[in-house]
Motif scaffolding. Structure first.
Motif, mmCIF file in Angstrom:
data_model
loop_
_atom_site.group_PDB
_atom_site.id
_atom_site.type_symbol
_atom_site.label_atom_id
_atom_site.label_comp_id
_atom_site.label_asym_id
_atom_site.label_seq_id
_atom_site.Cartn_x
_atom_site.Cartn_y
_atom_site.Cartn_z
ATOM 1 N N LEU A 125 37.537 34.556 27.298
ATOM 2 C CA LEU A 125 36.515 35.096 28.199
ATOM 3 C C LEU A 125 35.635 33.965 28.720
ATOM 4 C CD1 LEU A 125 35.632 38.045 29.047
ATOM 5 C CD2 LEU A 125 33.731 37.737 27.469
ATOM 6 N N VAL A 126 35.342 33.994 30.038
ATOM 7 C CA VAL A 126 34.485 32.980 30.656
ATOM 8 C C VAL A 126 33.287 33.694 31.267
ATOM 9 C CG1 VAL A 126 34.280 31.222 32.451
ATOM 10 C CG2 VAL A 126 36.409 31.426 31.131
ATOM 11 N N ILE A 127 32.086 33.279 30.866
ATOM 12 C CA ILE A 127 30.865 33.875 31.399
ATOM 13 C C ILE A 127 30.198 32.869 32.329
ATOM 14 C CG2 ILE A 127 28.575 34.780 30.829
ATOM 15 C CD1 ILE A 127 29.774 35.885 28.262
ATOM 16 N N GLN A 128 30.103 33.252 33.570
ATOM 17 C CA GLN A 128 29.562 32.383 34.629
ATOM 18 C C GLN A 128 28.150 32.870 34.962
ATOM 19 O OE1 GLN A 128 31.711 32.824 38.294
ATOM 20 N NE2 GLN A 128 31.004 30.878 39.137
ATOM 21 N N ARG A 129 27.158 32.120 34.581
ATOM 22 C CA ARG A 129 25.764 32.508 34.812
ATOM 23 C C ARG A 129 25.294 32.059 36.186
ATOM 24 N NH1 ARG A 129 22.639 33.916 30.148
ATOM 25 N NH2 ARG A 129 23.933 33.927 28.264
ATOM 26 N N LYS A 130 24.490 32.905 36.813
ATOM 27 C CA LYS A 130 23.890 32.593 38.105
ATOM 28 C C LYS A 130 22.383 32.783 37.977
ATOM 29 C CE LYS A 130 28.073 34.524 40.147
ATOM 30 N NZ LYS A 130 28.652 35.552 41.040
ATOM 31 N N ASN A 131 21.650 32.436 39.025
ATOM 32 C CA ASN A 131 20.202 32.653 38.974
ATOM 33 C C ASN A 131 19.872 34.119 38.740
ATOM 34 O OD1 ASN A 131 19.461 29.995 39.306
ATOM 35 N ND2 ASN A 131 19.354 30.107 41.524
ATOM 36 N N ILE A 132 20.636 34.993 39.396
ATOM 37 C CA ILE A 132 20.491 36.431 39.207
ATOM 38 C C ILE A 132 21.812 36.965 38.694
ATOM 39 C CG2 ILE A 132 19.996 38.660 40.291
ATOM 40 C CD1 ILE A 132 17.595 36.939 40.426
ATOM 41 N N GLY A 133 21.848 37.404 37.441
ATOM 42 C CA GLY A 133 23.079 37.960 36.891
ATOM 43 C C GLY A 133 24.169 36.918 36.733
ATOM 44 N N GLY A 134 25.416 37.359 36.925
ATOM 45 C CA GLY A 134 26.526 36.443 36.758
ATOM 46 C C GLY A 134 27.847 37.177 36.804
ATOM 47 N N THR A 135 28.909 36.471 36.434
ATOM 48 C CA THR A 135 30.252 37.029 36.483
ATOM 49 C C THR A 135 30.956 36.789 35.155
ATOM 50 O OG1 THR A 135 30.360 36.518 38.846
ATOM 51 C CG2 THR A 135 32.426 37.080 37.761
ATOM 52 N N ILE A 136 31.625 37.820 34.653
ATOM 53 C CA ILE A 136 32.385 37.733 33.417
ATOM 54 C C ILE A 136 33.862 37.751 33.787
ATOM 55 C CG2 ILE A 136 32.836 38.813 31.177
ATOM 56 C CD1 ILE A 136 30.031 40.128 31.470
ATOM 57 N N HIS A 137 34.542 36.638 33.555
ATOM 58 C CA HIS A 137 35.944 36.483 33.942
ATOM 59 C C HIS A 137 36.850 36.738 32.736
ATOM 60 C CE1 HIS A 137 34.931 34.476 37.813
ATOM 61 N NE2 HIS A 137 33.884 34.040 37.133
ATOM 62 N N TYR A 138 37.818 37.632 32.906
ATOM 63 C CA TYR A 138 38.737 37.942 31.801
ATOM 64 C C TYR A 138 40.182 37.598 32.157
ATOM 65 C CZ TYR A 138 39.121 42.297 34.543
ATOM 66 O OH TYR A 138 39.285 43.218 35.540
ATOM 67 N N ARG A 139 40.373 36.740 33.141
ATOM 68 C CA ARG A 139 41.707 36.349 33.603
ATOM 69 C C ARG A 139 42.550 35.742 32.476
ATOM 70 N NH1 ARG A 139 43.614 35.624 38.551
ATOM 71 N NH2 ARG A 139 41.532 36.026 39.384
ATOM 72 N N LEU A 140 41.913 35.035 31.550
ATOM 73 C CA LEU A 140 42.640 34.337 30.489
ATOM 74 C C LEU A 140 42.825 35.175 29.227
ATOM 75 C CD1 LEU A 140 40.998 30.791 30.767
ATOM 76 C CD2 LEU A 140 43.126 31.599 31.794
ATOM 77 N N ASP A 142 44.343 37.821 26.563
ATOM 78 C CA ASP A 142 45.728 38.173 26.240
ATOM 79 C C ASP A 142 46.128 39.496 26.888
ATOM 80 O OD1 ASP A 142 45.981 35.878 24.726
ATOM 81 O OD2 ASP A 142 45.367 36.870 22.860
ATOM 82 N N ASP A 143 45.205 40.447 26.895
ATOM 83 C CA ASP A 143 45.436 41.752 27.509
ATOM 84 C C ASP A 143 44.296 42.002 28.495
ATOM 85 O OD1 ASP A 143 45.685 44.419 28.223
ATOM 86 O OD2 ASP A 143 46.260 45.087 26.217
ATOM 87 N N PRO A 144 44.446 41.576 29.759
ATOM 88 C CA PRO A 144 43.341 41.667 30.719
ATOM 89 C C PRO A 144 42.801 43.082 30.915
ATOM 90 C CG PRO A 144 45.040 40.217 31.559
ATOM 91 C CD PRO A 144 45.606 40.871 30.333
ATOM 92 N N GLU A 145 43.663 44.079 30.935
ATOM 93 C CA GLU A 145 43.178 45.437 31.169
ATOM 94 C C GLU A 145 42.358 45.942 29.988
ATOM 95 O OE1 GLU A 145 42.059 48.771 32.903
ATOM 96 O OE2 GLU A 145 43.005 47.060 33.872
ATOM 97 N N LYS A 170 38.292 40.229 41.280
ATOM 98 C CA LYS A 170 39.629 39.951 40.751
ATOM 99 C C LYS A 170 39.532 39.448 39.314
ATOM 100 C CE LYS A 170 41.622 38.874 45.260
ATOM 101 N NZ LYS A 170 42.197 37.822 46.124
ATOM 102 N N ARG A 171 39.970 40.276 38.368
ATOM 103 C CA ARG A 171 39.915 39.947 36.938
ATOM 104 C C ARG A 171 38.521 39.471 36.545
ATOM 105 N NH1 ARG A 171 45.294 39.341 34.832
ATOM 106 N NH2 ARG A 171 46.459 41.005 35.843
ATOM 107 N N ALA A 172 37.509 40.149 37.077
ATOM 108 C CA ALA A 172 36.129 39.755 36.812
ATOM 109 C C ALA A 172 35.215 40.967 36.926
ATOM 110 C CB ALA A 172 35.680 38.681 37.798
ATOM 111 N N VAL A 173 34.174 40.956 36.113
ATOM 112 C CA VAL A 173 33.124 41.974 36.176
ATOM 113 C C VAL A 173 31.841 41.281 36.619
ATOM 114 C CG1 VAL A 173 31.713 43.594 34.848
ATOM 115 C CG2 VAL A 173 34.174 43.452 34.429
ATOM 116 N N GLU A 174 31.228 41.816 37.667
ATOM 117 C CA GLU A 174 30.021 41.220 38.247
ATOM 118 C C GLU A 174 28.780 41.926 37.710
ATOM 119 O OE1 GLU A 174 29.776 38.772 40.541
ATOM 120 O OE2 GLU A 174 31.705 38.665 41.582
ATOM 121 N N ILE A 175 27.798 41.136 37.307
ATOM 122 C CA ILE A 175 26.482 41.645 36.918
ATOM 123 C C ILE A 175 25.532 41.338 38.064
ATOM 124 C CG2 ILE A 175 24.640 41.570 35.209
ATOM 125 C CD1 ILE A 175 27.389 42.538 34.154
ATOM 126 N N LEU A 176 25.052 42.376 38.742
ATOM 127 C CA LEU A 176 24.311 42.196 39.983
ATOM 128 C C LEU A 176 22.953 42.889 39.932
ATOM 129 C CD1 LEU A 176 27.267 43.148 42.340
ATOM 130 C CD2 LEU A 176 26.508 40.827 41.821
#
Length: 269
Positions: A125-140, A142-145, A170-176
């Motif tokens: 799991l990759v968590i990409q932080r932004k000034n407001i919220g961020g994006t959680i990437h699950y592309r990597l 083992d079971d993306p779904e 795409k294979r990511a959840v956005e926190i907005l």
């Protein structure tokens, strides 16, 4: 050769050219930090900026988008429109929309929760932080779904409690932030800011649909406007349905950008 419809837009002055990054000018990478512009794209953007207002409109934070493009003289619009910078953020201030400020801390709290609860359970799991919220990437994962469901189930209640919005890419959840700011509204702001007569927008993902739909509204308002969709295997059908031009993948998009650069140079001669 570009289409006649695109050529008509390119004759307009002032002219705007606005591009998403990931999946449009940069191939989708395994992790956000690995993303790079497709070879040649930076040079075409720089050449085009001599004759047009060039904007980078991304879901990434301005600083992150600017790190990838790294060209002065472009307008960087980040976090789907919440951030704006009239050049590289190393030399220009990043403006955050005032209405977004109250969501700085709630966004951080939700991502802190994701770090604590989800990272131990989802390897890769990759968590990409932004000034407001961020994006959680699950592309990597083992079971993306399964990872997607766990992310959504874990964050649904806390997000509602903190008044934050959850969306998906795409294979990511956005926190907005729960604001009516999106790439369409940001594109409209760009057009009005530079008093444009013509504008081209290119994107590939669900959040780019707002920009593509705004192109339709701009045309209705009398602007010369054209939307380009970059098609991948997982491009949402609505993006393709509403686009004026469809290109196959980032390589074809960059070839079209080269032709646009040549044409816009000619129309300025």
């Amino acid at each position: 050769m570009v289409s006649e419809d695109i050529t008509k837009v390119l004759t307009q002055r002032p002219l705007g050219l606005v591009f998403d990054i990931d999946g449009t000018l940069s191939p989708i990478a395994q992790t956000p930090d690995e993303a790079k512009l497709y070879p040649g794209a930076a040079g075409y953007l720089q050449r085009a900026s001599k004759f047009a207002h060039v904007g980078v409109l991304t879901g990434r934070a301005v600083a992150d988008g600017a790190r990838i493009v790294n060209l002065e003289g472009l307008t960087y619009i980040g976090t789907h429109g919440l951030e704006w910078c009239d050049g590289l953020p190393t030399t220009h201030p990043v403006q955050l929309l005032p209405e977004a400020v109250p969501f700085l801390e709630p966004g951080k709290e939700l991502l802190d929760l994701a770090e604590k609860e989800l990272k131990p359970k989802i390897p890769g799991l990759v968590i990409q932080r932004k000034n407001i919220g961020g994006t959680i990437h699950y592309r990597l994962a083992d079971d993306p779904e399964a990872a997607r469901q766990l992310i959504l189930n874990t964050l649904k209640e806390p997000a509602a409690r903190l008044n934050m919005h959850i969306d998906e890419g795409k294979r990511a959840v956005e926190i907005l932030a729960p604001l009516t700011i999106n790439k369409g509204k940001a594109l409209r702001r760009f057009v009005e800011h530079f008093n444009l007569k013509g504008v081209i927008f290119a994107g590939d993902d669900r959040t780019d649909l707002h920009g593509i739909l705004e192109i339709e509204r701009l045309r209705q308002d009398g602007y010369a406007a054209h939307a380009i969709a970059v098609q991948h295997a997982d491009t949402p059908p609505a993006v393709l349905e509403h686009a004026d031009t469809i290109v196959q993948g980032v390589e074809e998009m960059v070839k079209l950008l080269e032709q646009i650069t040549i044409d816009v140079s000619r129309t300025n001669a």
